[in-house]
Design an enzyme around this catalytic site. Structure first.
Site, PDB file in Angstrom:
ATOM      1  N   ASP A 148       0.825  -1.194   0.004  1.00  0.00           N
ATOM      2  CA  ASP A 148      -0.243   0.123   0.088  1.00  0.00           C
ATOM      3  C   ASP A 148       0.858   1.124   0.201  1.00  0.00           C
ATOM      4  O   ASP A 148       2.147   1.189   0.288  1.00  0.00           O
ATOM      5  CB  ASP A 148      -0.984   0.053   1.134  1.00  0.00           C
ATOM      6  CG  ASP A 148      -2.045  -0.888   1.127  1.00  0.00           C
ATOM      7  OD1 ASP A 148      -1.965  -1.763   0.048  1.00  0.00           O
ATOM      8  OD2 ASP A 148      -2.582  -1.640   2.238  1.00  0.00           O
ATOM      9  N   ILE A 149       0.147   2.449  -0.168  1.00  0.00           N
ATOM     10  CA  ILE A 149       0.859   3.557  -0.416  1.00  0.00           C
ATOM     11  C   ILE A 149       1.898   4.096   0.773  1.00  0.00           C
ATOM     12  O   ILE A 149       2.652   4.454   0.884  1.00  0.00           O
ATOM     13  CB  ILE A 149      -0.065   4.872  -0.751  1.00  0.00           C
ATOM     14  CG1 ILE A 149       0.963   5.907  -0.981  1.00  0.00           C
ATOM     15  CG2 ILE A 149      -1.136   5.032  -0.033  1.00  0.00           C
ATOM     16  CD1 ILE A 149      -0.031   7.224  -1.745  1.00  0.00           C
TER      17      ILE A 149
END
Length: 409
Positions: A148-149
């Site tokens: 994920d970011i």
């Protein structure tokens, strides 16, 4: 009765099945076609042309399909207008009029992903991506799974799409460990129940290993290990337990550890280590190729021109030159010249005799044969001049002569 006259049993082996196949590695059809240049491994296996170009490092499969629709790819001299075409490595494939360089050896890199990067080739929202921040010397690579970011830590990169696909599968069984910081309270007993699996919003998550490391204020640090890696699995599972994840770091992926790899840096796994860690099963499933060459896009350095053979004279001469250089360095350490070429106070120059400056005469002001340092003072008090004896060399030589003159009548 001979062996040929024996009756065959019903359901027995057909005649001639007990013969061993030919030991040659070539197929009968290939042997009948005649002897020709050996094709590379997998060259006779038809594959989708987008897969071949992607494995050769041209672009991703989707980009290759777009390039084909633009008329930039040709197969055996024919420009393609559809990506639904199979080809082999023995075919002549060109992109923009240039032949592809071939499949490169399977390689794997470790990357310490920082937070704030999206694991995708292009983000429609314009956010920075992982592939935009990789070192320029890397070839075209794919990520093994995604982070994920806001997730940090270890991300595997490879140039082999087949290997990336196999390592992503839960059937591979590689354990992925994470360090999690979450807001809330929990005990080890509640974390142990995750080993039996948990269902969250209708999604069943498999067994998870979780250990409570320490409590830091209102946060807790947990080490978690899972083998499936579903989308937002850790955040969803801990959210069901009343925890809010505020930091997530992946520290290992199977046998590969993040270790002390700096943030944003890349480290390649050696080919021998990669083969040992994958094992025969994963190598066969991913069809990894460790026999292909490694292409270097940087220009090779110019090789020095070959010198004529001197039958060992050059080697002997080089040893002699090394000995002379060693002697010159030893003499240089003994040189006491200044940087301006003038002799120093504590030595003299090594120039020619006619270049050496004339040495000034030494003036001795002392009247005794006892050496004293310049500026020293005698510690014994001097006697009065009337009682002081003259012990100079002239007085000593003059004393016997005066005694003789006095002794004459």
């Amino acid at each position: 009765m001979t062996s040929k006259d024996k009756p065959t049993r019903p359901g027995g082996k057909a005649k001639g099945r007990d013969k061993k196949p030919h030991s040659g590695s070539e197929k009968p059809a290939a042997r009948a076609a005649g002897s020709g240049p050996a094709a590379p491994a997998g060259a006779d296996e038809p594959q989708r042309i987008s897969k071949i170009l992607s494995r050769a490092g041209v672009a991703s499969r989707r980009d290759v399909e777009r390039m084909i629709m633009e008329g930039r790819v040709s197969l055996n001299g024919v420009v393609l207008d559809t990506p639904v075409v199979n080809a082999t490595l023995a075919d002549r494939i060109e992109v923009d009029g240039h032949p592809i360089r071939g499949i490169e050896r399977t390689r794997l890199w470790l990357y310490h992903k920082p937070g704030g990067l999206v694991t995708t080739n292009a983000d429609p929202e314009g956010r920075p991506t992982v592939f935009e921040n990789l070192p320029e010397e890397l070839p075209r690579v794919l990520s093994v799974g995604r982070l994920d970011i806001n997730t940090e830590g270890l991300l595997l990169l490879t140039n082999d799409g087949g290997l990336a696909r196999v390592l992503e599968l839960p059937s591979t069984g590689w354990l992925r460990r994470y360090r999690v910081r979450a807001h809330g309270e929990i005990d080890q007993e509640a974390l142990d129940r995750l080993k039996e699996g948990i269902a969250v919003d209708g999604v069943l998550y498999g067994a998870i290993e979780a250990t409570l490391d320490r409590v830091q204020g209102s946060n807790v640090w947990i080490t978690m290990g899972l083998r499936e890696g579903k989308n937002r699995e850790i955040k969803n599972v801990l959210g069901a337990l009343g925890l809010d994840v505020n930091r997530l770091i992946r520290i290992s992926y199977g046998p590969f550890q993040l270790g002390e790899l700096p943030i944003g840096q890349v480290q390649e796994i050696r080919g021998r280590t990669l083969r040992e860690q994958l094992g025969p099963r994963l190598i066969a499933d991913s069809k990894a190729n460790f026999d292909a060459p490694i292409y270097n896009d940087q220009p090779a350095a110019a090789e020095p021109e070959a010198e004529p053979a001197d039958h060992g004279k050059a080697e002997w001469g080089s040893k002699r030159e090394k000995a002379e250089d060693k002697r010159e360095r030893a003499l240089a350490r003994l040189d006491t010249r200044r940087d301006d070429g003038r002799p120093s106070e504590r030595g003299r120059s090594r120039g020619k005799p006619e270049e050496r400056p004339a040495r000034p005469p030494v003036r001795r002001n002392r009247s005794s044969n006892v050496w004293m340092a310049p500026g020293a003072r005698p510690t014994v008090e001097k006697k009065p001049k009337a009682a002081e004896e003259d012990l100079s060399p002239k007085a000593v030589r003059r004393a016997p002569a005066e005694g003789k003159r006095r002794a004459r009548p």
